[in-house]
Design an enzyme around this catalytic site. Sequence first.
Site, short mmCIF file in Angstrom:
data_model
loop_
_atom_site.label_atom_id
_atom_site.label_comp_id
_atom_site.label_asym_id
_atom_site.label_seq_id
_atom_site.Cartn_x
_atom_site.Cartn_y
_atom_site.Cartn_z
CG PHE A 109 -0.08 -0.04 2.66
CD1 PHE A 109 0.16 1.22 3.25
CD2 PHE A 109 -0.04 -1.35 3.05
CE1 PHE A 109 0.56 1.07 4.44
CE2 PHE A 109 0.45 -1.39 4.39
CZ PHE A 109 1.02 -0.21 5.06
NE ARG A 137 -1.35 5.02 16.96
CZ ARG A 137 -1.07 4.62 15.79
NH1 ARG A 137 -0.83 5.30 14.80
NH2 ARG A 137 -0.86 3.29 15.53
CB THR A 143 -5.25 0.97 10.64
OG1 THR A 143 -4.22 1.01 11.81
CG2 THR A 143 -4.54 1.49 9.49
NE ARG A 154 -7.31 6.35 11.43
CZ ARG A 154 -6.14 5.73 11.75
NH1 ARG A 154 -5.86 4.62 12.64
NH2 ARG A 154 -5.14 6.27 11.14
CG HIS A 171 -0.16 10.32 11.03
ND1 HIS A 171 0.40 8.95 10.79
CD2 HIS A 171 0.60 10.98 11.70
CE1 HIS A 171 1.40 9.04 11.49
NE2 HIS A 171 1.75 10.37 11.97
CD GLU A 182 4.97 10.59 12.77
OE1 GLU A 182 4.32 11.09 13.51
OE2 GLU A 182 5.13 9.36 12.33
P1 IDP Z 1 -1.80 4.11 11.41
O1 IDP Z 1 -2.16 5.31 10.68
O2 IDP Z 1 -3.08 3.58 12.05
O3 IDP Z 1 -0.60 4.30 12.32
P2 IDP Z 1 0.13 2.45 9.70
O4 IDP Z 1 0.26 1.03 9.84
O5 IDP Z 1 1.18 3.34 10.26
O6 IDP Z 1 -1.25 2.81 10.44
O7 IDP Z 1 -0.12 2.80 8.20
C1 IDP Z 1 -0.19 4.03 7.75
C2 IDP Z 1 -1.37 4.19 6.67
O8 IDP Z 1 -1.46 3.38 5.45
C3 IDP Z 1 -2.83 3.77 7.21
O9 IDP Z 1 -3.38 4.95 8.21
C4 IDP Z 1 -3.63 3.51 6.19
O10 IDP Z 1 -3.96 4.84 5.49
C5 IDP Z 1 -2.51 2.87 5.18
N1 IDP Z 1 -2.57 1.33 5.56
C6 IDP Z 1 -2.17 0.82 6.58
N2 IDP Z 1 -2.25 -0.64 6.34
C7 IDP Z 1 -2.95 -0.80 5.34
C8 IDP Z 1 -3.49 -1.63 4.71
O11 IDP Z 1 -3.14 -3.08 5.15
N3 IDP Z 1 -4.23 -1.54 3.38
C9 IDP Z 1 -4.36 -0.29 2.90
N4 IDP Z 1 -3.91 0.69 3.54
C10 IDP Z 1 -3.22 0.57 4.71
MG MG Z 2 1.37 4.69 11.70
#
Ligand code: IDP
Ligand code: MG
Length: 191
Positions: A109, A137, A143, A154, A171, A182
């Site tokens: 992704f 969070r 997520t 969300r 985020h 960040e």
């Molecule tokens: P987070 O935003 O909850 O910390 P992360 O694992 O850091 O999640 O992933 C960053 C962003 O990438 C997520 O917020 C989401 O937009 C996207 N994302 C993460 N995992 C997936 C997935 O398995 N499929 C599609 N998009 C994903």
């Molecule tokens: Mg993240």
Amino acid sequence: AVSQRHAARSVRSVVATGCARWPWWPQHRALGRGGGPVERRRLGRVGAVNEQIERSLVLVKPDGYRRGLSGEVLRRIEAKGYTLVALAVTTPTGEQLATHYAEHEGKPFYEPLVEFMSSGPVTAAVIEGHGCIAGFRALAGATDPTAALPGTIRGDLGRDWGLKVQQNIVHGSDSPESAAREIAIWFPELG
Ligand code: IDP
Ligand code: MG
């Protein structure tokens, strides 16, 4: 350097100054046990002394910005009691996103994520308060917006749109180390 920093702030971000009119007003007691510079200013002499105050980097992603949800996200942050330290609307550059999402490089992704995140403005904020990294969070929820519980940002405001990347409104930094890294990307003037 001080005046340069001041100039950068006044152009790019709004820096919270608290309530100048009624600094003694009792609601300020309820804001937290503040020890950081902004909360201390808000609390005046009422605040206690835990200096381990945290900051976190929050982005209202392009889907949230486009849908006019920046205010709703900021409302929830403030309603929880966290302080807005800096605020900006900006369209992320490729360079900012490469650094911000370095941990996801190579994942399926990743490319759709960078494309999505550069598709329009985001609202970037630095928030402050004890435990605000985990606290935001928790406000954001899981997520995957389908799995995110009702009551979370969300869960209440997001859904699966059948795209390669989850468009999940916000985020939030996931650790003190990520937050420091960040904040330097989105608000170099706070470094
Ligand atoms: P987070 O935003 O909850 O910390 P992360 O694992 O850091 O999640 O992933 C960053 C962003 O990438 C997520 O917020 C989401 O937009 C996207 N994302 C993460 N995992 C997936 C997935 O398995 N499929 C599609 N998009 C994903
Ligand atoms: Mg993240």
